[in-house]
Design a protein around this motif. Structure first.
Motif, PDB file in Angstrom:
ATOM      1  N   ASN A 107      40.737  15.889  30.500  1.00  0.00           N
ATOM      2  CA  ASN A 107      40.855  17.261  30.978  1.00  0.00           C
ATOM      3  C   ASN A 107      39.822  17.458  32.075  1.00  0.00           C
ATOM      4  OD1 ASN A 107      42.674  17.934  28.971  1.00  0.00           O
ATOM      5  ND2 ASN A 107      41.158  18.957  27.672  1.00  0.00           N
ATOM      6  N   LEU A 108      40.221  18.151  33.133  1.00  0.00           N
ATOM      7  CA  LEU A 108      39.260  18.520  34.185  1.00  0.00           C
ATOM      8  C   LEU A 108      39.282  20.031  34.313  1.00  0.00           C
ATOM      9  CD1 LEU A 108      40.176  15.735  36.573  1.00  0.00           C
ATOM     10  CD2 LEU A 108      37.884  16.643  36.615  1.00  0.00           C
ATOM     11  N   GLY A 109      38.114  20.636  34.358  1.00  0.00           N
ATOM     12  CA  GLY A 109      38.107  22.084  34.512  1.00  0.00           C
ATOM     13  C   GLY A 109      36.729  22.645  34.277  1.00  0.00           C
ATOM     14  N   ALA A 110      36.685  23.963  34.197  1.00  0.00           N
ATOM     15  CA  ALA A 110      35.440  24.645  33.889  1.00  0.00           C
ATOM     16  C   ALA A 110      35.555  25.148  32.458  1.00  0.00           C
ATOM     17  CB  ALA A 110      35.239  25.826  34.834  1.00  0.00           C
ATOM     18  N   GLU A 111      34.459  25.011  31.713  1.00  0.00           N
ATOM     19  CA  GLU A 111      34.532  25.405  30.300  1.00  0.00           C
ATOM     20  C   GLU A 111      34.162  26.874  30.164  1.00  0.00           C
ATOM     21  OE1 GLU A 111      33.959  22.972  26.351  1.00  0.00           O
ATOM     22  OE2 GLU A 111      32.088  23.410  27.354  1.00  0.00           O
ATOM     23  N   ASP A 112      35.109  27.737  30.482  1.00  0.00           N
ATOM     24  CA  ASP A 112      34.866  29.171  30.314  1.00  0.00           C
ATOM     25  C   ASP A 112      36.162  29.782  29.826  1.00  0.00           C
ATOM     26  OD1 ASP A 112      36.488  29.570  32.703  1.00  0.00           O
ATOM     27  OD2 ASP A 112      34.717  29.053  33.874  1.00  0.00           O
ATOM     28  N   ALA A 113      36.143  31.090  29.663  1.00  0.00           N
ATOM     29  CA  ALA A 113      37.329  31.750  29.104  1.00  0.00           C
ATOM     30  C   ALA A 113      38.431  31.893  30.142  1.00  0.00           C
ATOM     31  CB  ALA A 113      36.934  33.112  28.564  1.00  0.00           C
ATOM     32  N   GLY A 114      38.175  31.470  31.369  1.00  0.00           N
ATOM     33  CA  GLY A 114      39.178  31.614  32.413  1.00  0.00           C
ATOM     34  C   GLY A 114      39.141  33.018  33.016  1.00  0.00           C
ATOM     35  N   VAL A 115      40.119  33.302  33.851  1.00  0.00           N
ATOM     36  CA  VAL A 115      40.170  34.598  34.536  1.00  0.00           C
ATOM     37  C   VAL A 115      41.579  35.145  34.350  1.00  0.00           C
ATOM     38  CG1 VAL A 115      39.879  35.778  36.761  1.00  0.00           C
ATOM     39  CG2 VAL A 115      38.478  33.773  36.236  1.00  0.00           C
ATOM     40  N   SER A 116      41.676  36.458  34.099  1.00  0.00           N
ATOM     41  CA  SER A 116      43.007  37.041  33.890  1.00  0.00           C
ATOM     42  C   SER A 116      43.704  37.271  35.228  1.00  0.00           C
ATOM     43  CB  SER A 116      42.901  38.367  33.131  1.00  0.00           C
ATOM     44  OG  SER A 116      42.336  39.350  33.979  1.00  0.00           O
ATOM     45  N   VAL A 117      45.019  37.319  35.175  1.00  0.00           N
ATOM     46  CA  VAL A 117      45.797  37.607  36.386  1.00  0.00           C
ATOM     47  C   VAL A 117      45.454  39.008  36.899  1.00  0.00           C
ATOM     48  CG1 VAL A 117      48.149  37.991  37.237  1.00  0.00           C
ATOM     49  CG2 VAL A 117      47.622  35.966  35.877  1.00  0.00           C
ATOM     50  N   LYS A 118      45.183  39.925  35.968  1.00  0.00           N
ATOM     51  CA  LYS A 118      44.797  41.282  36.368  1.00  0.00           C
ATOM     52  C   LYS A 118      43.516  41.256  37.213  1.00  0.00           C
ATOM     53  CE  LYS A 118      44.212  45.827  34.349  1.00  0.00           C
ATOM     54  NZ  LYS A 118      44.118  46.631  33.164  1.00  0.00           N
ATOM     55  N   ALA A 119      42.512  40.513  36.751  1.00  0.00           N
ATOM     56  CA  ALA A 119      41.250  40.421  37.499  1.00  0.00           C
ATOM     57  C   ALA A 119      41.474  39.751  38.851  1.00  0.00           C
ATOM     58  CB  ALA A 119      40.214  39.649  36.678  1.00  0.00           C
ATOM     59  N   ILE A 120      42.372  38.752  38.885  1.00  0.00           N
ATOM     60  CA  ILE A 120      42.658  38.073  40.161  1.00  0.00           C
ATOM     61  C   ILE A 120      43.326  39.052  41.128  1.00  0.00           C
ATOM     62  CG2 ILE A 120      44.040  36.254  41.253  1.00  0.00           C
ATOM     63  CD1 ILE A 120      43.612  34.599  38.708  1.00  0.00           C
ATOM     64  N   ALA A 121      44.306  39.809  40.614  1.00  0.00           N
ATOM     65  CA  ALA A 121      45.002  40.775  41.472  1.00  0.00           C
ATOM     66  C   ALA A 121      44.004  41.775  42.047  1.00  0.00           C
ATOM     67  CB  ALA A 121      46.088  41.492  40.669  1.00  0.00           C
ATOM     68  N   GLN A 122      43.083  42.246  41.194  1.00  0.00           N
ATOM     69  CA  GLN A 122      42.096  43.232  41.681  1.00  0.00           C
ATOM     70  C   GLN A 122      41.193  42.620  42.744  1.00  0.00           C
ATOM     71  OE1 GLN A 122      40.480  44.232  37.843  1.00  0.00           O
ATOM     72  NE2 GLN A 122      41.869  45.958  37.550  1.00  0.00           N
ATOM     73  N   SER A 123      40.779  41.364  42.568  1.00  0.00           N
ATOM     74  CA  SER A 123      39.905  40.721  43.559  1.00  0.00           C
ATOM     75  C   SER A 123      40.635  40.501  44.877  1.00  0.00           C
ATOM     76  CB  SER A 123      39.431  39.345  43.075  1.00  0.00           C
ATOM     77  OG  SER A 123      38.613  39.471  42.001  1.00  0.00           O
ATOM     78  N   VAL A 124      41.895  40.055  44.796  1.00  0.00           N
ATOM     79  CA  VAL A 124      42.640  39.805  46.037  1.00  0.00           C
ATOM     80  C   VAL A 124      42.841  41.122  46.784  1.00  0.00           C
ATOM     81  CG1 VAL A 124      44.787  38.966  47.066  1.00  0.00           C
ATOM     82  CG2 VAL A 124      43.784  37.729  45.153  1.00  0.00           C
ATOM     83  N   VAL A 125      43.202  42.170  46.056  1.00  0.00           N
ATOM     84  CA  VAL A 125      43.402  43.481  46.696  1.00  0.00           C
ATOM     85  C   VAL A 125      42.092  43.943  47.341  1.00  0.00           C
ATOM     86  CG1 VAL A 125      43.751  45.932  46.171  1.00  0.00           C
ATOM     87  CG2 VAL A 125      45.414  44.237  45.400  1.00  0.00           C
ATOM     88  N   ALA A 126      40.976  43.835  46.607  1.00  0.00           N
ATOM     89  CA  ALA A 126      39.687  44.297  47.146  1.00  0.00           C
ATOM     90  C   ALA A 126      39.337  43.567  48.442  1.00  0.00           C
ATOM     91  CB  ALA A 126      38.593  44.086  46.105  1.00  0.00           C
ATOM     92  N   ASN A 127      39.700  42.297  48.526  1.00  0.00           N
ATOM     93  CA  ASN A 127      39.326  41.498  49.699  1.00  0.00           C
ATOM     94  C   ASN A 127      40.352  41.543  50.824  1.00  0.00           C
ATOM     95  OD1 ASN A 127      36.759  39.790  49.185  1.00  0.00           O
ATOM     96  ND2 ASN A 127      37.867  39.800  47.246  1.00  0.00           N
ATOM     97  N   ALA A 128      41.630  41.719  50.473  1.00  0.00           N
ATOM     98  CA  ALA A 128      42.668  41.580  51.512  1.00  0.00           C
ATOM     99  C   ALA A 128      43.266  42.914  51.936  1.00  0.00           C
ATOM    100  CB  ALA A 128      43.780  40.654  51.008  1.00  0.00           C
ATOM    101  N   SER A 129      43.350  43.868  51.008  1.00  0.00           N
ATOM    102  CA  SER A 129      44.057  45.112  51.347  1.00  0.00           C
ATOM    103  C   SER A 129      43.643  46.206  50.358  1.00  0.00           C
ATOM    104  CB  SER A 129      45.567  44.842  51.279  1.00  0.00           C
ATOM    105  OG  SER A 129      46.276  45.910  51.807  1.00  0.00           O
ATOM    106  N   PRO A 130      42.393  46.740  50.527  1.00  0.00           N
ATOM    107  CA  PRO A 130      41.776  47.568  49.477  1.00  0.00           C
ATOM    108  C   PRO A 130      42.576  48.809  49.074  1.00  0.00           C
ATOM    109  CG  PRO A 130      40.164  46.964  51.149  1.00  0.00           C
ATOM    110  CD  PRO A 130      41.474  46.484  51.657  1.00  0.00           C
TER     111      PRO A 130
END
Ligand SMILES: NC(=O)c1ccc[n+]([C@@H]2O[C@H](COP(=O)([O-])OP(=O)(O)OC[C@H]3O[C@@H](n4cnc5c(N)ncnc54)[C@H](O)[C@@H]3O)[C@@H](O)[C@H]2O)c1
Length: 322
Positions: free
Chosen positions: A242-265
């Motif tokens: 397995n390759l990856g980071a050992e954390d709880a991961g990131v939710s799609v909701k949090a990703i959507a909020q980050s992309v919106v904040a950076n690309a089209s607030p």
């Protein structure tokens, strides 16, 4: 001595080619250009150590003829097999996509390696081989392995064929089970999808599923560093990591909020229903990285840091796109 990379014009293959060329290797890169692009090879295409051919690796005759002359002049010592279908929904709609691009390419890689006595294979596998284990920390021996998509099924079948080849004619086989890998040149995936949707409708972002999907992410720079660390340090003949980071991961909701904040607030985020983005989507997974940690490697970026870095890179990529 040379390295063969299949799927070289794709996201991960092109990053790998760049690193091998910078390290002084000679590379033969093959790609059908079904999902990759020559533009992704901008850093290596003019280098005299880089050789590129447009070939469908599921076509065994074309594959052998693309490799045989090159191998006679500059013997290939290992194959990094990155070619596959990377569009999971496409393979759910039409199972022959994954049979051809994900399994038959692996089958033919093994046939070519057997015929030309090439002994070392590195294979891009996926967390998709595990299926849905909820929030259990999945280790390399977790089971049962019940993939939810044809993509995952054909990756698992590929691993099985590689295992049999390792028993028969390979000296070493490295099976890397990737999580979601992000960075540039992005060819697919949730970040590119969101950034492109916002280009079309800057005031609205439609999300597939209810946004609760939560997964581990790895930046491509860490992925390649990790693969090379395993290549140099693992001892098993058939090694699976397995390759990856050992954390709880990131939710799609949090990703959507980050992309919106950076690309089209000012964009409004509109969620779909259900906990999956599409048929074959695994809504939640969490990796155990104990085996990799014992080998002395950890990623520099956790899932959230990888997401933040990749969002900036992908926004920049898409702004500069023709
Ligand atoms: N990116 C991820 O998140 C991720 C996760 C798990 C596994 N993987 C695996 O890593 C590998 C690389 O993925 P990627 O993200 O770079 O995808 P990608 O689509 O950017 O690259 C795959 C490349 O393979 C090529 N290809 C497809 N079918 C082919 C064929 N029949 N013959 C020759 N070339 C062919 C495509 O044109 C493309 O350039 C794949 O095997 C993928 O399944 C990727």
């Amino acid at each position: 001595m040379s390295v063969l990379i299949t799927g070289v014009a794709g996201f991960i293959g092109s990053n790998l080619a760049k690193l091998f060329i910078e390290s002084g290797e000679t590379v033969l890169g093959l790609d059908s250009l079904s999902r990759g692009a020559i533009d992704n090879l901008v850093d290596v295409i003019a280098d005299s150590s880089f050789h590129f051919k447009v070939i469908d690796c599921s076509d065994q005759i074309a594959f052998v003829s693309a490799v045989i002359d090159f191998h006679a002049k500059s013997p290939i010592t290992e194959v990094w097999h990155m070619a596959a279908n990377s569009d999971i929904p496409a393979g759910v709609n039409d199972a022959s996509v994954d049979l051809k691009d994900t399994f038959m390419t692996t089958f033919n890689v093994l046939e070519v390696m057997k015929a030309l006595h090439i002994k070392v294979l590195a294979f891009a596998s996926s967390s998709a081989v595990y299926g849905d284990h909820g929030i259990e920390r999945i280790s390399e021996v977790s089971g049962p392995l019940l993939p939810l998509s044809n993509y995952g099924a054909m990756k698992l079948a590929s691993e099985a064929a590689i295992s049999a080849a390792a028993e028969s004619f390979l000296d070493r086989a490295f099976v890397y089970r990737f999580p979601n890998v992000i960075g540039v040149p992005a060819t697919h995936g949730v970040l590119l999808d969101f950034v492109n949707k916002l280009k079309v409708t800057p005031d609205r972002l439609d999300v597939l599923g209810n946004g609760s999907q939560q997964k581990a992410y790895l930046h491509v720079s860490d992925l390649i560093d990790g693969m090379l660390h395993i290549r140099r340090n693992a001892l098993e003949k058939m090694c699976v990591y397995n390759l990856g980071a050992e954390d709880a991961g990131v939710s799609v909701k949090a990703i959507a909020q980050s992309v919106v904040a950076n690309a089209s607030p000012s964009a409004k985020i509109v969620y779909g229903t259900g906990d999956r983005g599409w048929v074959g989507d695994v809504p939640k997974f969490k990796y155990s990285l104990d085996k990799l940690k014992k080998l002395g490697w950890a990623p520099r970026l956790n899932s959230q840091q990888a997401i933040d870095k990749a969002i900036a890179e992908i926004i920049c990529q898409e702004r500069n796109a023709k």
